[in-house]
Design a protein around this motif. Structure first.
Motif, PDB file in Angstrom:
ATOM      1  N   ALA A 292       0.861  -1.143   0.180  1.00 58.19           N
ATOM      2  CA  ALA A 292       0.022  -0.028  -0.105  1.00 58.19           C
ATOM      3  C   ALA A 292       0.736   1.224  -0.079  1.00 58.19           C
ATOM      4  O   ALA A 292       0.404   2.127  -0.738  1.00 58.19           O
ATOM      5  CB  ALA A 292      -0.822   0.131   1.440  1.00 58.19           C
ATOM      6  N   LEU A 293       1.922   1.222   0.664  1.00 57.51           N
ATOM      7  CA  LEU A 293       2.850   2.331   0.972  1.00 57.51           C
ATOM      8  C   LEU A 293       3.971   2.682  -0.396  1.00 57.51           C
ATOM      9  O   LEU A 293       4.250   3.554  -0.634  1.00 57.51           O
ATOM     10  CB  LEU A 293       3.509   2.593   2.046  1.00 57.51           C
ATOM     11  N   LEU A 294       4.066   1.522  -0.888  1.00 52.80           N
ATOM     12  CA  LEU A 294       5.259   1.402  -2.015  1.00 52.80           C
ATOM     13  C   LEU A 294       4.630   1.533  -3.306  1.00 52.80           C
ATOM     14  O   LEU A 294       5.368   2.191  -4.202  1.00 52.80           O
ATOM     15  CB  LEU A 294       5.997   0.218  -2.020  1.00 52.80           C
ATOM     16  N   LEU A 295       3.386   1.361  -3.574  1.00 58.98           N
ATOM     17  CA  LEU A 295       2.754   1.641  -5.012  1.00 58.98           C
ATOM     18  C   LEU A 295       2.331   2.901  -5.061  1.00 58.98           C
ATOM     19  O   LEU A 295       1.284   3.372  -4.401  1.00 58.98           O
ATOM     20  CB  LEU A 295       1.600   0.675  -5.192  1.00 58.98           C
ATOM     21  N   GLU A 296       3.098   3.790  -6.031  1.00 58.65           N
ATOM     22  CA  GLU A 296       2.630   5.429  -6.101  1.00 58.65           C
ATOM     23  C   GLU A 296       1.597   5.463  -6.722  1.00 58.65           C
ATOM     24  O   GLU A 296       0.967   6.436  -6.635  1.00 58.65           O
ATOM     25  CB  GLU A 296       3.872   5.711  -6.901  1.00 58.65           C
ATOM     26  N   ARG A 297       0.971   4.616  -7.462  1.00 59.23           N
ATOM     27  CA  ARG A 297      -0.360   4.725  -8.448  1.00 59.23           C
ATOM     28  C   ARG A 297      -1.541   4.886  -7.414  1.00 59.23           C
ATOM     29  O   ARG A 297      -2.762   4.965  -7.916  1.00 59.23           O
ATOM     30  CB  ARG A 297      -0.189   3.966  -9.476  1.00 59.23           C
ATOM     31  N   LEU A 298      -1.431   4.258  -6.343  1.00 59.14           N
ATOM     32  CA  LEU A 298      -2.505   3.979  -5.440  1.00 59.14           C
ATOM     33  C   LEU A 298      -3.147   5.277  -4.772  1.00 59.14           C
ATOM     34  O   LEU A 298      -2.278   6.177  -4.302  1.00 59.14           O
ATOM     35  CB  LEU A 298      -2.248   2.943  -4.345  1.00 59.14           C
ATOM     36  N   GLY A 299      -4.396   5.512  -4.584  1.00 60.57           N
ATOM     37  CA  GLY A 299      -4.923   6.708  -4.028  1.00 60.57           C
ATOM     38  C   GLY A 299      -4.956   6.375  -2.586  1.00 60.57           C
ATOM     39  O   GLY A 299      -4.913   5.188  -2.192  1.00 60.57           O
ATOM     40  N   PRO A 300      -5.216   7.409  -1.738  1.00 59.40           N
ATOM     41  CA  PRO A 300      -5.617   7.360  -0.350  1.00 59.40           C
ATOM     42  C   PRO A 300      -6.564   6.068   0.200  1.00 59.40           C
ATOM     43  O   PRO A 300      -6.087   5.289   1.032  1.00 59.40           O
ATOM     44  CB  PRO A 300      -5.790   8.519  -0.010  1.00 59.40           C
ATOM     45  N   GLY A 301      -7.585   6.127  -0.768  1.00 57.72           N
ATOM     46  CA  GLY A 301      -8.728   5.055  -0.429  1.00 57.72           C
ATOM     47  C   GLY A 301      -8.171   3.514  -0.717  1.00 57.72           C
ATOM     48  O   GLY A 301      -8.449   2.763  -0.086  1.00 57.72           O
ATOM     49  N   GLU A 302      -7.249   3.351  -1.584  1.00 56.17           N
ATOM     50  CA  GLU A 302      -6.892   2.033  -2.035  1.00 56.17           C
ATOM     51  C   GLU A 302      -5.844   1.733  -1.040  1.00 56.17           C
ATOM     52  O   GLU A 302      -5.813   0.436  -0.740  1.00 56.17           O
ATOM     53  CB  GLU A 302      -6.254   2.134  -3.686  1.00 56.17           C
ATOM     54  N   ARG A 303      -4.998   2.519  -0.744  1.00 55.32           N
ATOM     55  CA  ARG A 303      -4.087   2.407   0.402  1.00 55.32           C
ATOM     56  C   ARG A 303      -4.630   1.739   1.717  1.00 55.32           C
ATOM     57  O   ARG A 303      -4.166   0.945   2.243  1.00 55.32           O
ATOM     58  CB  ARG A 303      -2.991   3.453   0.498  1.00 55.32           C
ATOM     59  N   ALA A 304      -5.562   2.835   1.901  1.00 51.01           N
ATOM     60  CA  ALA A 304      -6.437   2.196   3.046  1.00 51.01           C
ATOM     61  C   ALA A 304      -6.939   0.977   2.789  1.00 51.01           C
ATOM     62  O   ALA A 304      -7.287   0.151   4.017  1.00 51.01           O
ATOM     63  CB  ALA A 304      -7.340   3.427   3.544  1.00 51.01           C
ATOM     64  N   SER A 305      -7.664   0.628   2.035  1.00 49.76           N
ATOM     65  CA  SER A 305      -8.293  -0.839   1.668  1.00 49.76           C
ATOM     66  C   SER A 305      -7.307  -1.760   1.851  1.00 49.76           C
ATOM     67  O   SER A 305      -7.603  -2.995   2.344  1.00 49.76           O
ATOM     68  CB  SER A 305      -9.050  -0.802   0.303  1.00 49.76           C
ATOM     69  N   PHE A 306      -6.110  -1.731   1.305  1.00 43.72           N
ATOM     70  CA  PHE A 306      -4.911  -2.669   1.576  1.00 43.72           C
ATOM     71  C   PHE A 306      -4.550  -2.964   2.957  1.00 43.72           C
ATOM     72  O   PHE A 306      -4.638  -4.005   3.514  1.00 43.72           O
ATOM     73  CB  PHE A 306      -3.863  -2.151   0.775  1.00 43.72           C
ATOM     74  N   ILE A 307      -4.431  -1.644   3.743  1.00 38.31           N
ATOM     75  CA  ILE A 307      -4.032  -2.045   4.994  1.00 38.31           C
ATOM     76  C   ILE A 307      -5.087  -2.338   5.762  1.00 38.31           C
ATOM     77  O   ILE A 307      -5.031  -3.399   6.860  1.00 38.31           O
ATOM     78  CB  ILE A 307      -3.784  -0.539   5.562  1.00 38.31           C
ATOM     79  N   LEU A 308      -6.487  -2.141   5.663  1.00 37.49           N
ATOM     80  CA  LEU A 308      -7.691  -2.623   6.517  1.00 37.49           C
ATOM     81  C   LEU A 308      -7.845  -3.811   6.139  1.00 37.49           C
ATOM     82  O   LEU A 308      -8.137  -4.858   6.979  1.00 37.49           O
ATOM     83  CB  LEU A 308      -8.714  -1.716   5.897  1.00 37.49           C
ATOM     84  N   THR A 309      -7.585  -4.439   4.779  1.00 31.00           N
ATOM     85  CA  THR A 309      -7.461  -5.884   4.421  1.00 31.00           C
ATOM     86  C   THR A 309      -6.351  -6.953   5.260  1.00 31.00           C
ATOM     87  O   THR A 309      -6.978  -7.744   5.850  1.00 31.00           O
ATOM     88  CB  THR A 309      -7.425  -6.143   2.995  1.00 31.00           C
ATOM     89  N   GLY A 310      -5.294  -6.163   5.399  1.00 29.99           N
ATOM     90  CA  GLY A 310      -4.201  -6.780   6.162  1.00 29.99           C
ATOM     91  C   GLY A 310      -4.570  -6.896   7.533  1.00 29.99           C
ATOM     92  O   GLY A 310      -4.512  -7.997   8.390  1.00 29.99           O
ATOM     93  N   LEU A 311      -5.211  -5.936   8.115  1.00 24.11           N
ATOM     94  CA  LEU A 311      -5.838  -5.937   9.503  1.00 24.11           C
ATOM     95  C   LEU A 311      -6.743  -6.850   9.590  1.00 24.11           C
ATOM     96  O   LEU A 311      -6.844  -7.459  10.798  1.00 24.11           O
ATOM     97  CB  LEU A 311      -6.099  -4.448   9.916  1.00 24.11           C
ATOM     98  N   LEU A 312      -7.878  -6.947   8.711  1.00 26.07           N
ATOM     99  CA  LEU A 312      -8.910  -7.936   8.922  1.00 26.07           C
ATOM    100  C   LEU A 312      -8.331  -9.403   8.874  1.00 26.07           C
ATOM    101  O   LEU A 312      -8.752 -10.175   9.788  1.00 26.07           O
ATOM    102  CB  LEU A 312      -9.649  -7.796   7.835  1.00 26.07           C
ATOM    103  N   PHE A 313      -7.193  -9.623   8.087  1.00 27.27           N
ATOM    104  CA  PHE A 313      -7.020 -10.784   7.919  1.00 27.27           C
ATOM    105  C   PHE A 313      -6.100 -11.160   9.360  1.00 27.27           C
ATOM    106  O   PHE A 313      -6.100 -12.254   9.860  1.00 27.27           O
ATOM    107  CB  PHE A 313      -5.892 -11.062   6.843  1.00 27.27           C
ATOM    108  N   PHE A 314      -5.416 -10.350   9.852  1.00 25.05           N
ATOM    109  CA  PHE A 314      -4.749 -10.410  11.020  1.00 25.05           C
ATOM    110  C   PHE A 314      -5.573 -10.814  12.175  1.00 25.05           C
ATOM    111  O   PHE A 314      -5.488 -11.561  13.060  1.00 25.05           O
ATOM    112  CB  PHE A 314      -3.700  -9.078  11.556  1.00 25.05           C
ATOM    113  N   GLY A 315      -6.823  -9.919  12.532  1.00 29.01           N
ATOM    114  CA  GLY A 315      -7.706 -10.307  13.397  1.00 29.01           C
ATOM    115  C   GLY A 315      -8.343 -11.587  13.241  1.00 29.01           C
ATOM    116  O   GLY A 315      -8.496 -12.241  14.415  1.00 29.01           O
TER     117      GLY A 315
END
Length: 135
Positions: A22-45
């Motif tokens: 999410a942080l390294l892909l420059e083409r992603l917008g803020p919402g897309e970055r947040a969805s990557f991180i949220l998906t990781g948090l959900l998987f972790f949970g």
């Protein structure tokens, strides 16, 4: 313990990878970055929930921790410890007429270990409990 360590390690690794992507892909917008991180948090949970089940037997009783519940039982409340062929985990027959799943002892991959744990729990229940319903 081994299962818990593996699940936690995998959960952290997936969270780190998805956050890095999410942080390294420059083409992603803020919402897309947040969805990557949220998906990781959900998987972790989810993996943390799956790592939660355990059984703690002590002199005064047994504590059963399943996915979302934790229950402390006195030995007198436990009438029988069951692990029948095909059962996904151990079940405790209780003095109140109900049955409690013990997800901390599962015969899935380590069948011999689960059988050994079930026998040890049964021996403790027979030694410390009354083996019958309270009058």
């Amino acid at each position: 313990t081994r299962t818990r360590a593996v699940l936690m390690t995998v959960g952290v690794a997936v969270l780190v990878v998805l956050t890095a992507v999410a942080l390294l892909l420059e083409r992603l917008g803020p919402g897309e970055r947040a969805s990557f991180i949220l998906t990781g948090l959900l998987f972790f949970g989810v993996l943390m929930l799956l790592s939660r089940p355990k059984v703690v037997a002590e002199e005064g009783g047994v504590t059963v921790v399943n996915l979302t519940t934790k229950r402390r039982l006195e030995w007198a409340e436990v009438l029988r410890v069951n692990l029948r062929p095909g059962d996904p985990w151990v079940y405790l027959d209780l003095a109140d007429g109900t049955s409690l799943p013990v997800m901390g002892i599962q015969p899935g991959i380590a069948k011999a270990h689960a059988i050994s744990d079930a026998r040890a729990l049964r021996a403790l229940a027979e030694r410390h409990g009354t083996g019958r319903a309270a009058d």
